[in-house]
Design an enzyme around this catalytic site. Structure first.
Site, PDB file in Angstrom:
ATOM      1  N   HIS A 107       0.877  -1.179   0.000  1.00 30.31           N
ATOM      2  CA  HIS A 107       0.000   0.000   0.000  1.00 30.31           C
ATOM      3  C   HIS A 107       0.915   1.229   0.000  1.00 30.31           C
ATOM      4  CE1 HIS A 107      -2.823   2.938   1.746  1.00 30.31           C
ATOM      5  NE2 HIS A 107      -3.812   2.096   1.513  1.00 30.31           N
ATOM      6  N   ASP A 127       3.180  -4.256   7.987  1.00 25.66           N
ATOM      7  CA  ASP A 127       1.905  -3.570   7.807  1.00 25.66           C
ATOM      8  C   ASP A 127       0.797  -4.613   7.967  1.00 25.66           C
ATOM      9  OD1 ASP A 127      -0.425  -2.478   6.844  1.00 25.66           O
ATOM     10  OD2 ASP A 127       0.464  -1.600   5.044  1.00 25.66           O
ATOM     11  N   GLN A 159      -4.425  -5.243   6.754  1.00 23.00           N
ATOM     12  CA  GLN A 159      -5.382  -6.193   6.165  1.00 23.00           C
ATOM     13  C   GLN A 159      -5.352  -7.558   6.845  1.00 23.00           C
ATOM     14  OE1 GLN A 159      -7.705  -5.664   3.857  1.00 23.00           O
ATOM     15  NE2 GLN A 159      -7.095  -3.540   3.549  1.00 23.00           N
ATOM     16  N   LYS A 212     -10.493  -0.970  10.162  1.00 22.54           N
ATOM     17  CA  LYS A 212     -10.589  -2.201   9.357  1.00 22.54           C
ATOM     18  C   LYS A 212     -10.811  -3.426  10.246  1.00 22.54           C
ATOM     19  CE  LYS A 212      -7.951  -0.228   5.622  1.00 22.54           C
ATOM     20  NZ  LYS A 212      -6.714  -0.156   4.844  1.00 22.54           N
ATOM     21  N   CYS A 222      -4.623   2.431  -3.774  1.00 21.59           N
ATOM     22  CA  CYS A 222      -3.381   2.949  -3.168  1.00 21.59           C
ATOM     23  C   CYS A 222      -2.232   1.961  -3.344  1.00 21.59           C
ATOM     24  CB  CYS A 222      -3.559   3.282  -1.686  1.00 21.59           C
ATOM     25  SG  CYS A 222      -4.766   4.561  -1.393  1.00 21.59           S
TER      26      CYS A 222
HETATM   27  C1  LIG Z   1      -5.808   0.584   4.549  1.00 22.12           C
HETATM   28  C2  LIG Z   1      -4.396   0.203   4.496  1.00 22.12           C
HETATM   29  C3  LIG Z   1      -3.390   1.073   4.927  1.00 22.12           C
HETATM   30  C4  LIG Z   1      -3.684   2.470   5.397  1.00 22.12           C
HETATM   31  O1  LIG Z   1      -4.525   2.472   6.517  1.00 22.12           O
HETATM   32  P1  LIG Z   1      -5.107   3.841   7.057  1.00 22.12           P
HETATM   33  O2  LIG Z   1      -6.163   3.402   8.025  1.00 22.12           O
HETATM   34  O3  LIG Z   1      -5.678   4.574   5.880  1.00 22.12           O
HETATM   35  O4  LIG Z   1      -3.983   4.575   7.701  1.00 22.12           O
HETATM   36  C5  LIG Z   1      -2.096   0.634   4.878  1.00 22.12           C
HETATM   37  N1  LIG Z   1      -1.784  -0.593   4.447  1.00 22.12           N
HETATM   38  C6  LIG Z   1      -2.723  -1.468   4.035  1.00 22.12           C
HETATM   39  C7  LIG Z   1      -2.317  -2.829   3.594  1.00 22.12           C
HETATM   40  C8  LIG Z   1      -4.052  -1.098   4.042  1.00 22.12           C
HETATM   41  O5  LIG Z   1      -4.985  -1.949   3.618  1.00 22.12           O
END
Ligand SMILES: *Cc1c(COP(=O)(O)O)cnc(C)c1O
Length: 415
Positions: A130, A208, A211, A234, A372
């Protein structure tokens, strides 16, 4: 597990859906079919009530002592931090920092690690990141003279492990910043293996988890990563709150990104000293209600076994995979062996955004665009994809409605 045992453990989805008031909405005269969970998941009443109750009975600023409401707010706020610590199996609440979300958390880490970098040092990021796990590193690279080295993927959307090994073999490799689960492809990355190799080479490791946490409960001690970040919204919690897990010794050494109240021990015009962890990274009045809401979301999820959630989700993905061939011209992007229930696709003769609009007319919410992840779009040679992302509260019937709607769109509009 026997079939009987599996059936006994199966979730009662009809009942679970009643916990999420928004799922009973109608959209364009049709019952809402919400398949955009990867962008933001819906909230159970338990989260809405916890935030409402907090504001009605306990709201005040935190860590100020002097009065009862301040104590109540602090207790709830720090209680939520303990809930997150336990969720991640972190050693201490000193390792759990509140942020606004994944994006802010990665910016804090990148800024904190910047001073460990010199010109020519290498930051490894995968092709499927992302932008939130690319751009902060590019900004730090600009500042320090470090360089970004992409780790390539295979056509199925898995990490190309020979590319990974090649990048890691460089003497200048310093940081590995990698996603746990791809937001576009649904790929679950073989994190343990990659992190072990990176650790052996002495790299800092940043994961990260945005997800991943809606589907898996990560154990940061077992993973032995240095940093793990995610967003509340999320994970069925509120917006405006996220988590930065960081190994305590590293966080002690790192400078904070923002200065202000809450994060200082003593301020004078000669010298200002920082507060202890975790407060050092939490400048300003924190999002208290949002932290309480995220704690409530984690508690809510805790009533289900992760196996039963995964079983329900994988059944949705399997049904979607079976139905792909019922829509002529539809092809799936991202066919990794190990996936969460996320399906990116394209349809011959249709732009992704048109698919999104036509589905919305039938009450079905999906996401379209580059998600993104432009370097990943470049790899597949597409401007964007249509993406259906499922949560455990979705039903097999909703999967079927999606594909019936796609069949109709294909018949009427694809040329
Ligand atoms: C949504 C997402 C982000 C960003 O999250 P925010 O809540 O917008 O800060 C970063 N990495 C991944 C894999 C995402 O799905």
């Amino acid at each position: 597990m026997t079939d009987l045992a599996a059936a006994g453990k199966a979730l009662d989805i009809t009942r679970i859906r009643q916990d999420f008031p928004i799922l009973s909405e109608t959209v364009n005269g049709k019952p809402l079919v919400y398949l955009d969970n990867g962008a933001s998941a819906q909230k159970p009443t338990a989260v809405l009530d916890a935030m409402d109750h907090y504001f009605r009975t306990s709201h005040s600023n935190v860590h100020r002592g002097a009065h009862t409401l301040g104590d109540r707010a602090t207790t709830l706020f720090e209680g939520a931090r303990e809930t997150v610590r336990s969720f991640l199996n972190a050693r201490s609440t000193n390792e759990v920092i509140w942020t606004r979300g994944t994006t802010e958390a990665i910016n804090v880490v990148a800024n904190g690690l910047a001073e460990t970098l010199s010109e020519g040092d290498e930051i490894l990021v995968s092709r499927m990141e992302h932008h939130a796990n690319i751009v902060p590193w590019q900004m730090i690279a600009e500042r320090t003279g470090a360089v970004i080295r992409p780790i390539e993927i295979t056509p199925a959307g898995e990490i190309d492990e020979s590319s990974f090994d090649g990048r890691l073999a460089s003497d200048r490799a310093r940081i590995l910043a990698i996603t746990h689960v791809s937001n576009v492809l649904g790929t679950v990355v073989p994190l343990e293996r990659l992190l072990t190799k990176a650790r052996e080479r002495g790299l800092y490791t940043v994961v990260d988890g945005a997800q991943a946490v809606p589907h898996y409960q990560p154990d940061v001690q077992a993973l032995a990563c240095d940093f793990y970040v995610f967003s509340g919204h999320k994970l069925f919690g509120p917006t405006g709150i996220g988590v930065l897990y960081g190994r305590e010794t590293l966080m002690e050494a790192m400078p904070p990104l923002q200065g202000g109240g809450e994060m200082i021990e003593r301020v004078s015009f000669e010298k200002t000293t920082w507060n202890t962890l975790p407060y050092k990274f939490e400048a300003g009045t924190p999002p208290v209600a949002e932290a309480v809401g995220l704690g409530a979301a984690i508690d809510y999820l805790g009533q289900f076994s992760r196996e039963s959630l995964e079983t329900a989700e994988q059944a949705l993905l399997q049904r979607a995979n079976e139905l792909v061939e019922t829509v002529p011209g539809l092809s799936v992007i991202g066919t990794a062996t190990h996936k969460v229930p996320v399906m990116s696709f394209k349809m011959e003769g249709l732009h992704p955004s048109d698919i999104g609009t036509l589905l919305d007319q039938q009450g079905i919410a999906i996401r379209t665009g580059h998600h993104c992840a432009m370097p990943l779009m470049d790899y597949y040679g597409v401007p964007g994809t249509a993406r259906a992302s499922f949560a455990f509260y979705n039903t097999l019937d909703e999967v079927e409605q999606l594909f019936q709607a796609l069949q109709k769109i294909q018949r009427l509009f694809a040329e």
